[in-house]
Design an enzyme around this catalytic site. Structure first.
Site, short mmCIF file in Angstrom:
data_model
loop_
_atom_site.label_atom_id
_atom_site.label_comp_id
_atom_site.label_asym_id
_atom_site.label_seq_id
_atom_site.Cartn_x
_atom_site.Cartn_y
_atom_site.Cartn_z
N ARG A 67 54.98 49.26 33.21
CA ARG A 67 53.79 49.76 33.89
C ARG A 67 53.93 51.25 33.74
O ARG A 67 52.62 51.90 33.82
CB ARG A 67 54.19 49.09 35.39
N HIS A 111 36.26 47.35 46.41
CA HIS A 111 36.85 45.84 46.52
C HIS A 111 35.78 44.75 47.19
O HIS A 111 35.21 45.19 48.11
CB HIS A 111 38.13 46.11 47.40
N THR A 143 44.93 54.97 47.23
CA THR A 143 46.28 55.35 47.87
C THR A 143 47.19 54.56 47.10
O THR A 143 47.03 53.33 46.71
CB THR A 143 46.43 55.64 49.29
C1 GRF Z 1 33.68 43.06 41.50
O1 GRF Z 1 33.43 41.97 42.41
C2 GRF Z 1 34.60 44.00 42.03
O2 GRF Z 1 34.51 44.31 43.50
C3 GRF Z 1 35.98 43.26 41.66
O3 GRF Z 1 35.74 42.77 40.42
C4 GRF Z 1 34.32 42.62 40.09
C5 GRF Z 1 34.03 43.31 39.17
O4 GRF Z 1 32.66 42.77 38.62
N1 GRF Z 1 37.33 44.10 41.80
P1 GRF Z 1 32.11 43.73 37.41
O5 GRF Z 1 32.97 44.17 36.23
O6 GRF Z 1 31.55 45.27 38.02
O7 GRF Z 1 30.80 43.07 37.11
#
Ligand code: GRF
Length: 219
Positions: A67, A111, A143
């Site tokens: 990682r 998110h 963070t």
């Molecule tokens: C979105 O729902 C985002 O919040 C999540 O993954 C999805 C990505 O969608 N973390 P995209 O690739 O922007 O269409």
């Protein structure tokens, strides 16, 4: 004056990237996505970027022994694009502490839940299982701990009785496409102040930034 430079990190379809590019095309977001970096060569968003003339790069996590090695290569690729802001838009890798500290204060994530509810994966499934009536999305500064950074903006949507994971995800995604360009606009216009865990947004109408309610249909 030069536009703020934005590097966007993706893992998949790239609809949030497309929403940012559309806002820039429409002249409502004074920033420039200069580079899109994906951790998968098959990320659909790479084609969206290329169609907009945005430089693309793949840093495939599977080709690194650890990682830390992946994070270091990713950081190097980001640094080469000299960004003012880095946006994680559907980037599905957890980034280590050293990486996050390096980009501290200029790293945003979207998110698909109203944090602090439902950090992590399968947010829509978990929200439905709990019977919540309100769900949504959050843009926050990143963070080292996952999905707990200072919240910049949130958009809420209703949960309907007939919803399944797909219909709820689609409603939240539409809200993401409104929220992310709004937050990036605030960042690019220098209006975000970090005060401990609270983000203050200067020069907007009071309350206008807290929750962007998507339209609620008639009962
Ligand atoms: C979105 O729902 C985002 O919040 C999540 O993954 C999805 C990505 O969608 N973390 P995209 O690739 O922007 O269409």
């Amino acid at each position: 004056m030069a536009l703020p430079r934005i590097t966007v990190l993706i893992s998949g379809r790239g609809s949030n990237l497309a929403a940012l590019l559309a806002a820039m095309d429409a002249g409502t977001l004074a920033g420039a996505v200069t580079t899109v970096i994906a951790n998968r060569a098959d990320a659909g968003g790479l084609a969206i970027a290329a169609a907009h003339g945005v430089a693309t790069q793949v840093v495939d996590h599977r080709t690194f022994p650890s990682r830390e090695d992946f994070d270091a290569a990713l950081a190097q690729a980001i640094d080469a694009s000299a960004p003012d802001l880095v946006v994680l838009a559907g980037f599905m890798r957890v980034l280590g502490g050293a990486f996050v500290r390096r980009f501290c204060g200029r790293l945003l994530n979207i998110h698909p839940s109203l944090l602090p509810a439902y950090p992590g994966l399968h947010t829509h499934r978990r929200a439905l299982a709990d019977g919540v009536r309100l769900h949504g999305c959050t843009v926050h500064f990143v963070t080292p701990d996952v999905d707990v950074g200072p919240i910049v903006g949130q958009a809420a949507v209703p949960v309907h009785d007939g919803d399944d994971e797909a219909t709820l995800a689609a409603r939240v995604l539409a809200a993401e496409h409104v929220l992310l360009p709004a937050v990036v606009r605030w960042y690019c216009s220098g209006r975000l102040d970090l005060d401990g865990r609270r983000v203050r947004i200067r020069d907007t109408d009071p309350g206008s930034h807290d929750v962007l309610f998507a339209p609620v249909p008639d009962p």
